[in-house]
Structures are given as C-alpha cells and as structure tokens.
Write a protein that holds these residues in place. Sequence first.
Motif, short mmCIF file in Angstrom:
data_model
loop_
_atom_site.label_atom_id
_atom_site.label_comp_id
_atom_site.label_asym_id
_atom_site.label_seq_id
_atom_site.Cartn_x
_atom_site.Cartn_y
_atom_site.Cartn_z
N LEU A 1 0.96 -1.31 -0.13
CA LEU A 1 0.36 -0.03 -0.43
C LEU A 1 0.85 1.29 0.15
CD1 LEU A 1 -3.02 -1.28 2.96
CD2 LEU A 1 -3.10 -0.33 0.64
N ALA A 2 2.32 1.52 0.90
CA ALA A 2 3.27 2.19 0.80
C ALA A 2 3.66 2.07 -0.32
CB ALA A 2 3.45 2.34 2.06
N ARG A 3 3.87 1.01 -0.77
CA ARG A 3 4.44 1.92 -2.76
C ARG A 3 3.39 2.50 -3.83
NH1 ARG A 3 9.05 -0.71 -3.18
NH2 ARG A 3 9.81 -2.12 -1.71
N ALA A 4 1.58 1.96 -3.36
CA ALA A 4 1.27 2.18 -4.08
C ALA A 4 1.60 3.87 -4.00
CB ALA A 4 -0.20 1.67 -4.25
N MET A 5 1.49 4.17 -2.30
CA MET A 5 0.86 5.53 -3.15
C MET A 5 2.13 6.84 -2.72
SD MET A 5 -1.63 5.61 1.17
CE MET A 5 -0.78 4.20 1.97
N GLU A 6 3.46 5.57 -3.08
CA GLU A 6 4.41 7.16 -2.48
C GLU A 6 5.49 7.55 -4.12
OE1 GLU A 6 8.23 4.41 -2.34
OE2 GLU A 6 7.83 3.16 -4.17
N GLU A 7 5.11 8.85 -4.09
CA GLU A 7 5.89 9.49 -5.76
C GLU A 7 7.14 9.85 -5.51
OE1 GLU A 7 1.69 13.04 -3.96
OE2 GLU A 7 4.34 13.66 -4.68
N ASP A 8 7.84 9.59 -4.61
CA ASP A 8 9.18 8.86 -4.94
C ASP A 8 9.95 8.62 -3.83
OD1 ASP A 8 10.42 11.85 -2.72
OD2 ASP A 8 8.99 12.05 -3.63
N GLU A 9 11.14 8.19 -3.71
CA GLU A 9 11.96 7.92 -2.47
C GLU A 9 12.55 8.03 -1.45
OE1 GLU A 9 16.47 7.26 -3.56
OE2 GLU A 9 14.98 6.99 -5.83
N PHE A 10 11.96 9.45 -1.78
CA PHE A 10 12.28 10.57 -0.41
C PHE A 10 11.42 10.96 0.75
CE2 PHE A 10 15.92 11.58 -3.03
CZ PHE A 10 16.66 10.56 -2.81
N SER A 11 10.47 10.38 0.11
CA SER A 11 9.24 11.38 0.07
C SER A 11 8.56 10.46 1.94
CB SER A 11 6.94 10.82 -0.44
OG SER A 11 7.16 8.88 -0.30
N GLY A 12 7.81 11.09 2.51
CA GLY A 12 7.01 9.63 4.01
C GLY A 12 6.65 8.35 3.16
N PHE A 13 6.40 8.57 2.41
CA PHE A 13 5.33 7.31 2.01
C PHE A 13 6.35 5.73 1.38
CE2 PHE A 13 1.72 9.96 1.10
CZ PHE A 13 0.82 9.34 2.94
N GLY A 14 7.44 6.81 0.93
CA GLY A 14 8.56 6.08 0.54
C GLY A 14 9.32 5.31 1.58
N ARG A 15 9.56 6.20 2.75
CA ARG A 15 10.41 5.49 3.95
C ARG A 15 9.37 4.82 4.50
NH1 ARG A 15 11.60 11.07 3.78
NH2 ARG A 15 10.08 11.47 5.50
N THR A 16 7.80 4.62 4.67
CA THR A 16 7.08 3.32 5.10
C THR A 16 6.96 2.84 5.23
OG1 THR A 16 5.79 5.07 6.02
CG2 THR A 16 4.81 3.30 5.78
N SER A 17 7.09 2.59 3.60
CA SER A 17 7.05 1.27 2.96
C SER A 17 8.50 0.17 2.64
CB SER A 17 7.34 1.89 1.46
OG SER A 17 7.26 0.61 0.41
N VAL A 18 9.90 1.48 3.17
CA VAL A 18 10.62 0.45 3.48
C VAL A 18 10.82 0.01 5.07
CG1 VAL A 18 13.26 0.90 3.56
CG2 VAL A 18 13.12 1.83 2.12
N ARG A 19 10.25 0.58 5.93
CA ARG A 19 9.99 0.23 7.09
C ARG A 19 8.92 -0.70 6.85
NH1 ARG A 19 12.19 -1.41 11.38
NH2 ARG A 19 11.20 -0.81 13.37
#
Length: 93
Positions: free
Chosen positions: A60-78
């Motif tokens: 879900l976080a990957r679906a929302m991320e706009e770029d690797e430095f966004s808050g969602f990008g960090r959520t995806s990694v975690r």
Amino acid sequence: MHKEELIHLHTLMVQLKRYFEEGGCNKVFPGYESLQISPVHVHRSKAEHKHAIFVLGNELARAMEEDEFSGFGRTSVRMQELANHCIPPMLKV
C-alpha cells in the motif's frame, strides 16, 4: 495486539487495497496475494495475519509513494523490514 485486533486491522487494510483497485490504481499487490490469506481466514495464526499486515502495508505504501524520499517511501521501506522480521516459521523457506 490480540489476534482479534490484528484481524480487524487486516480488514481495514484490505478495504484500503480495494479502494486503490477500484480507483483505477494500476498497482498490483502480488506479495500480499501470494500469501493466500484474508481477514476472513480466522483459523490462520496470529503470526500469519501479522505478516500479511506488514506485506500489505508495504505494498500500500508503494502504491502511494511519489518518490523514494517521500514520507510514504520511508514507510514502504520500514514495512518491508518489519515483514522480513516477523515471517512465521511455517512460511520460512
């Protein structure tokens, strides 16, 4: 969390997944779908539901991320780290 609470969270996350799918999101959820577990599978273990939550959360976080430095990008990694950390013994290869 208790198993019932995890199943409730799992249900809410599946509703988010459906929202993205119905909204025309071209993202797919292969990791989650490969687990073949849904919130209605109450007979599955607490660990399996927990793992499914982290895998789905990551996708879900990957679906929302706009770029690797966004808050969602960090959520995806975690979420990926947490999913890798709590794989139930019966799912380990």
